[in-house]
Design an enzyme around this catalytic site. Structure first.
Site, PDB file in Angstrom:
ATOM      1  N   PRO A  63       0.711  -1.380   0.104  1.00  0.00           N
ATOM      2  CA  PRO A  63       0.064  -0.166  -0.045  1.00  0.00           C
ATOM      3  C   PRO A  63       0.587   1.218   0.150  1.00  0.00           C
ATOM      4  O   PRO A  63       0.543   2.353  -0.597  1.00  0.00           O
ATOM      5  CB  PRO A  63      -0.947  -0.218   1.104  1.00  0.00           C
ATOM      6  CG  PRO A  63      -0.921  -1.677   1.583  1.00  0.00           C
ATOM      7  CD  PRO A  63       0.261  -2.122   1.028  1.00  0.00           C
ATOM      8  N   ALA A 108       4.140   1.395  -0.881  1.00  0.00           N
ATOM      9  CA  ALA A 108       5.715   1.120  -1.524  1.00  0.00           C
ATOM     10  C   ALA A 108       5.054   0.394  -2.876  1.00  0.00           C
ATOM     11  O   ALA A 108       5.053  -0.610  -3.044  1.00  0.00           O
ATOM     12  CB  ALA A 108       6.473   0.145  -0.742  1.00  0.00           C
ATOM     13  N   SER A 147       5.858   2.314  -6.732  1.00  0.00           N
ATOM     14  CA  SER A 147       7.299   2.630  -7.328  1.00  0.00           C
ATOM     15  C   SER A 147       8.417   2.652  -6.629  1.00  0.00           C
ATOM     16  O   SER A 147       9.350   2.321  -7.157  1.00  0.00           O
ATOM     17  CB  SER A 147       6.730   4.120  -8.267  1.00  0.00           C
ATOM     18  OG  SER A 147       5.936   4.316  -9.193  1.00  0.00           O
ATOM     19  N   ARG A 204     -19.066   2.262 -41.471  1.00  0.00           N
ATOM     20  CA  ARG A 204     -19.785   3.462 -41.028  1.00  0.00           C
ATOM     21  C   ARG A 204     -19.848   4.254 -42.151  1.00  0.00           C
ATOM     22  O   ARG A 204     -18.897   5.117 -42.559  1.00  0.00           O
ATOM     23  CB  ARG A 204     -19.214   3.960 -39.582  1.00  0.00           C
ATOM     24  CG  ARG A 204     -20.001   4.963 -39.052  1.00  0.00           C
ATOM     25  CD  ARG A 204     -21.147   5.098 -38.400  1.00  0.00           C
ATOM     26  NE  ARG A 204     -21.460   6.135 -37.726  1.00  0.00           N
ATOM     27  CZ  ARG A 204     -22.794   6.200 -37.499  1.00  0.00           C
ATOM     28  NH1 ARG A 204     -23.711   5.485 -37.657  1.00  0.00           N
ATOM     29  NH2 ARG A 204     -23.320   7.575 -37.014  1.00  0.00           N
ATOM     30  N   VAL A 216     -13.056   6.652 -33.180  1.00  0.00           N
ATOM     31  CA  VAL A 216     -13.589   6.510 -34.645  1.00  0.00           C
ATOM     32  C   VAL A 216     -14.831   5.842 -34.521  1.00  0.00           C
ATOM     33  O   VAL A 216     -15.727   6.220 -35.340  1.00  0.00           O
ATOM     34  CB  VAL A 216     -12.610   5.433 -35.189  1.00  0.00           C
ATOM     35  CG1 VAL A 216     -13.025   4.695 -36.524  1.00  0.00           C
ATOM     36  CG2 VAL A 216     -11.037   6.000 -35.615  1.00  0.00           C
ATOM     37  N   GLY A 222     -17.062   6.835 -32.619  1.00  0.00           N
ATOM     38  CA  GLY A 222     -17.809   7.939 -32.480  1.00  0.00           C
ATOM     39  C   GLY A 222     -18.678   7.586 -30.865  1.00  0.00           C
ATOM     40  O   GLY A 222     -18.268   6.875 -30.021  1.00  0.00           O
ATOM     41  N   GLU A 268       3.671  -3.158 -13.360  1.00  0.00           N
ATOM     42  CA  GLU A 268       5.160  -3.551 -13.771  1.00  0.00           C
ATOM     43  C   GLU A 268       5.918  -2.141 -14.001  1.00  0.00           C
ATOM     44  O   GLU A 268       6.793  -2.227 -15.240  1.00  0.00           O
ATOM     45  CB  GLU A 268       5.328  -4.586 -14.873  1.00  0.00           C
ATOM     46  CG  GLU A 268       4.572  -5.844 -14.272  1.00  0.00           C
ATOM     47  CD  GLU A 268       5.278  -6.965 -15.091  1.00  0.00           C
ATOM     48  OE1 GLU A 268       6.383  -6.867 -15.558  1.00  0.00           O
ATOM     49  OE2 GLU A 268       4.609  -8.193 -15.022  1.00  0.00           O
TER      50      GLU A 268
END
Ligand code: COS
Length: 391
Positions: free
Chosen positions: A128, A130, A132, A267, A336, A338, A362
């Site tokens: 919680p 630790a 990065s 479309r 694209v 929409g 990761e």
């Protein structure tokens, strides 16, 4: 000579993974996402096919697939469903510290256990407080006679609720920062408590749990590598697994690109398929370039490992660019589509939610940039054993 042509064997591997993704993952992916279903049935099929433990060597019953082969598979799994794909790839992450640092006895016991039967393992690094900042971890392992006693809490643990063993990082010297961390193999019966399953934005089919270790006693022989050398083991693990995660991000991006391309041809707006409009064409063109570039970075970072070379810089290049590409391409795919892109009935909103985690787990995209900046500005010289493709 640089040759990007895959061998027959590599193409067969990719085809096998693609068929699995198309036939086993895609048909259930959107339902499993909606219901947050843990995909045990698919994981069992993946185990039977031999893609749950790709990096385990033949001497421990695994297929001993190299890193490039692993990346080819993971791209297809990411294309199929990155939530299910993450569950499948998790054993690779959890066992990497054993492959790199484990004694022969630990390899025989734990790597073989995964290939003899359908079993899962989890990698327990993050806490919680630790994420990065790995060296800020608070979990402790205290040596008492021929045992270590582990206490602490880990979060965001993939397959954590179902693992048959855990590779756990803990402080063996609380005052020594990153030089006071060690790694252990911990079976659940040692006293592992699964606290809760997270309700996530994306990759909802993967199980992500919070785990507590209460006075967990493990034999001293379960230490992976040397005491207080666990931080480097974690970094070496991530160097080896980030190409695979990046490959999965390429798979998400490719899926979004394909959906967007197909949709743009169907479309019709202003009397023509939207693919006829340059505004859409340029988006599709950028998607195509980014997917291709991300894949090349992935392949390079994997091939370096297969050549036994260090790939810290290249795996961060691949992870950073592929994750950001997945997010961008999935977001543009929604564009694209929409308004329909925003609706769950259509496939791309799931991809946009799934892509987000690629920039977080990761190592965030910021951490990858930090590694890239350090490796570029102040290249680190490290003495470390050559990478091995398989145990
Ligand atoms: N391989 C081998 N050794 C490495 C290494 C690598 N890739 N990266 C760093 N090291 C070594 C350094 O050489 C240094 O060694 P010494 O003790 O001999 O000096 C030591 O490890 C500490 O390195 P550094 O000073 O770079 O450590 P930091 O605390 O600054 O942390 C980052 C570096 C931020 C890059 C690291 O903590 C990290 O990757 N964080 C993200 C963790 C992560 O990905 N979490 C996701 C959860 S895992 S699913």
């Amino acid at each position: 000579m640089v040759d990007f042509t895959l061998t027959d064997e590599q193409r067969a591997l990719r085809e096998m993974a693609h068929d699995f993704a198309a036939n086993e993952m895609r048909p259930v992916a959107w339902d499993y996402d909606r219901d947050s279903t843990w995909p045990e049935d698919i994981l069992r099929k993946a185990w039977e096919l031999g893609i749950l433990n790709t990096h385990i060597g033949e001497e421990y019953g695994g297929p001993g697939i190299d890193f490039l082969g692993g990346a080819l598979i993971e791209e297809e799994l990411g294309w199929g469903c990155s939530g299910i794909g993450t569950s499948i790839a998790c054993n690779g992450l959890a066992t990497a510290p054993i492959v790199i640092g484990g004694s022969e006895e630990l390899k025989r016991e734990y790597l073989s256990s995964l290939t003899e039967d359908f079993k899962l393992a989890s990698f327990c690094l993050t806490e919680p407080d630790a994420g990065s900042d790995v060296s800020g971890m608070r979990t402790t392992a205290v040596k008492k006679g021929d045992k270590y006693v582990i206490n602490g809490s880990k979060c965001f643990i993939t397959n954590g609720g179902y693992a048959d063993f855990y590779t756990v990082y803990a402080k063996t010297d609380k005052d020594a920062g990153h030089r006071g961390i060690s790694a252990f193999v911990v079976p659940p019966e040692a006293g592992v408590v699964v606290d809760k399953k997270e309700d996530k934005m994306g990759q909802r089919a993967s199980n992500t749990a919070t785990i507590t270790f209460n006075e967990c006693e493990v034999p001293a022989d379960n230490l992976l590598g040397e005491e207080n050398k666990g931080f480097k083991l974690a970094m070496m693990t991530l160097d080896r697994t980030r190409p695979g995660v990046a490959a999965m991000a390429v798979g998400i991006a490719r899926a979004a690109f394909e959906f967007a391309t197909d949709y743009s041809k169907e479309r019709v707006q202003f009397g023509v398929p939207i693919a006829m409009h340059q505004a859409i064409q340029f988006m599709i063109a950028d998607m195509a370039t980014d997917v291709e570039a991300a894949r090349l970075l992935v392949w390079k970072s994997a091939v370096l490992l297969d050549q036994g070379r260090r790939n810290t810089l290249e795996s961060s290049h691949a992870k950073r660019f592929a994750a950001d590409t997945a997010m961008k391409v999935a977001t543009d795919a929604v564009q694209v589509y929409g308004g329909y892109g925003f609706i769950k009935e259509y496939p791309v909103e799931k991809l946009m939610r799934d892509a987000k985690i690629m920039q977080l787990y990761e190592g965030t995209s910021q951490i990858q940039r930090l590694v890239i900046a350090r490796e570029t500005l102040l290249p680190r010289r490290v003495e470390e054993p050559a990478a091995t493709a398989a145990a």
